[in-house]
Design an enzyme around this catalytic site. Structure first.
Site, PDB file in Angstrom:
ATOM      1  CB  THR A  89      -0.936  -0.013   1.228  1.00 16.32           C
ATOM      2  OG1 THR A  89      -1.802  -1.159   1.103  1.00 16.32           O
ATOM      3  CG2 THR A  89      -1.765   1.243   1.334  1.00 16.32           C
ATOM      4  CB  CYS A 121      -6.917  -6.033   1.098  1.00 19.65           C
ATOM      5  SG  CYS A 121      -5.550  -7.013   0.570  1.00 19.65           S
ATOM      6  CG  ASN A 123      -5.690  -7.858  -6.223  1.00 20.93           C
ATOM      7  OD1 ASN A 123      -5.547  -7.084  -7.165  1.00 20.93           O
ATOM      8  ND2 ASN A 123      -6.594  -7.664  -5.296  1.00 20.93           N
TER       9      ASN A 123
HETATM   10  C1  LIG Z   1      -1.969  -6.296  -6.046  1.00 23.96           C
HETATM   11  C2  LIG Z   1      -1.841  -5.785  -4.641  1.00 23.96           C
HETATM   12  N1  LIG Z   1      -1.306  -4.577  -4.442  1.00 23.96           N
HETATM   13  C3  LIG Z   1      -1.141  -4.076  -3.197  1.00 23.96           C
HETATM   14  C4  LIG Z   1      -1.549  -4.786  -2.084  1.00 23.96           C
HETATM   15  C5  LIG Z   1      -1.357  -4.177  -0.713  1.00 23.96           C
HETATM   16  O1  LIG Z   1      -0.248  -4.724  -0.066  1.00 23.96           O
HETATM   17  P1  LIG Z   1      -0.061  -4.554   1.523  1.00 23.96           P
HETATM   18  O2  LIG Z   1      -1.007  -5.497   2.171  1.00 23.96           O
HETATM   19  O3  LIG Z   1       1.363  -4.903   1.783  1.00 23.96           O
HETATM   20  O4  LIG Z   1      -0.337  -3.133   1.849  1.00 23.96           O
HETATM   21  C6  LIG Z   1      -2.133  -6.050  -2.246  1.00 23.96           C
HETATM   22  C7  LIG Z   1      -2.620  -6.823  -1.081  1.00 23.96           C
HETATM   23  O5  LIG Z   1      -3.448  -7.709  -1.221  1.00 23.96           O
HETATM   24  C8  LIG Z   1      -2.268  -6.570  -3.563  1.00 23.96           C
HETATM   25  O6  LIG Z   1      -2.797  -7.777  -3.786  1.00 23.96           O
END
Ligand SMILES: Cc1ncc(COP(=O)(O)O)c(C=O)c1O
Length: 386
Positions: free
Chosen positions: A70, A325, A149
């Site tokens: 993030t 998430c 994702n």
């Molecule tokens: C494609 C993608 N980008 C960013 C993130 C965010 O990562 P983080 O959990 O380390 O903030 C995720 C988390 O699922 C993700 O799948």
């Protein structure tokens, strides 16, 4: 217990945890301190940076430590938009990005930036032609993810890179949080990529640590002001135990990468081949080169995704609706909606995501449990009866 939710997060590796523990216990000086203890921490910090750079094929000074995907995404996107605001205020992304990219673009739009969100085709993929048509003299940033994702689509990063060779002033960011260690690295991290995000908890390292790759010579406005750590790009005392753990996790991840990815793909194939001809099943992650080996998204029509998630959970099988998430709040899978999948099917989707520790026996067990659930719901919903 069967854990098929590795795109949400992974279990920490015991060796990585041992490294974390050892560093937290023994090398706890602040890397910025001038004394011997600080020096020792600083040396480990730079050794970890070099190890990660070597493993990713970059230079050490192109690796910046952040708190995760993030933050890396926000820094790359907002950092570019702010840095280049005098040159132009048009920024481009896709309509299927993770919330940390999509919402960063929304915030910039609210601040007066012009945002183009590229549509996707039936497989969730952007078109390079659409991108070509969207670019204008005000464009400063293109941000497209490497692997989606929710359904695992690999975006055409190589073709986009070729196109962007003609636009050297546009900064190209790739969210590769779902893409590392899946034997597709050359497809999703090309020499034209200027900025790239990774998150350690997706590959058996601790939460709250990640990488932002920033190509030598590229400029970003920092989002965190403070003591000037990470060459002023990301102030804040470095999380050294997690950084050292992440370096080890990347080394372990890339060891036998092809063999591990093949195993994950074989699990995906086994399940896809078993369910694909059943009435009422829609598969969104086909067995094709354009999709990552570890993500399988499908819908069982007539049953909400969360109902299926909890029914599987009752059997000690752990999966997600779409992006874990966001899935607690999202009503529908946003990637599927962008692909124009009907709402009632999009809300039925679940995501299975594998890692190298999953086995064929687990795939067999999943199939056994799923068949029972399917038969039960198929009868209630009269699936396959015309
Ligand atoms: C494609 C993608 N980008 C960013 C993130 C965010 O990562 P983080 O959990 O380390 O903030 C995720 C988390 O699922 C993700 O799948």
């Amino acid at each position: 217990m069967i854990y098929f939710d590795n795109s949400a997060t992974t279990k920490i590796d015991p060796g990585v945890l041992a490294t974390y523990d050892k560093v937290a216990t023994n090398i706890w000086g602040n890397p910025s301190s001038l004394h011997k203890m600080g020096d020792r921490s600083h040396q480990l910090l730079e050794a970890s940076r070099k190890q990660i750079a070597d493993l990713l094929g970059t230079k050490p000074h192109e690796i910046f430590f952040t708190s995760g995907g993030t933050e890396s995404n926000n820094t790359a996107i907002k950092g570019t938009a702010i840095q280049k605001r005098e040159f132009g205020k048009h920024i481009i992304t896709s309509s299927v990005e993770h919330a940390s990219v999509a919402n960063a673009f929304n915030s910039l739009e609210n601040l007066g930036y012009r945002v183009t969100r590229l549509p996707v085709d039936k497989e969730g993929r952007v078109s390079v032609n659409d991108l070509r048509n969207a670019i204008d003299s005000d464009t400063t940033l293109v941000s497209i993810m490497g692997v989606n994702n929710e359904i695992g689509t690999i975006q055409p990063i190589e073709e986009i890179s070729d196109l962007l060779e003609n636009y050297p002033t546009i900064q190209f960011h790739v969210d590769d949080v779902q893409a590392l260690g899946k034997n597709i690295w050359d497809k999703v991290f090309t020499p034209r990529v200027d900025l790239m995000s990774l998150s350690a908890h997706k590959f058996h390292a601790p939460r709250g640590i990640g990488v932002l790759y920033k190509k030598e010579g590229k400029m970003l406005s920092p989002l965190h002001d403070g003591g000037g750590q990470e060459k002023g790009l990301r102030s804040g005392t470095e999380n050294l135990p997690a950084i050292a753990g992440m370096a080890k996790a990347i080394r372990l991840l890339l060891d036998d990468e092809a063999e591990k990815a093949n195993r994950e793909e074989a699990i995906k194939a086994k399940i896809v081949n078993h369910i694909k001809d059943k009435p009422g099943i829609d598969i969104f992650s086909p067995l094709s080169e354009g999709f990552a080996p570890h993500i399988l998204c499908f819908a069982l029509e007539g049953i909400r995704g969360e109902t299926l998630v909890h029914t599987l959970e009752d059997q000690d099988i752990y999966v997600s609706t779409t992006s874990a998430c966001a899935s607690k709040t999202a009503d529908e899978a946003s990637t599927l909606v962008s692909m124009r999948v009907e709402d009632k099917i999009a809300t039925s989707a679940i995501r299975l995501s594998f890692d190298e520790s999953n086995t064929m026996e687990e795939a067999d067990q999943f199939i056994k449990v799923f068949d029972k659930i399917y038969d039960h719901f198929a009868k209630i919903n009269h699936l396959g009866e015309n």
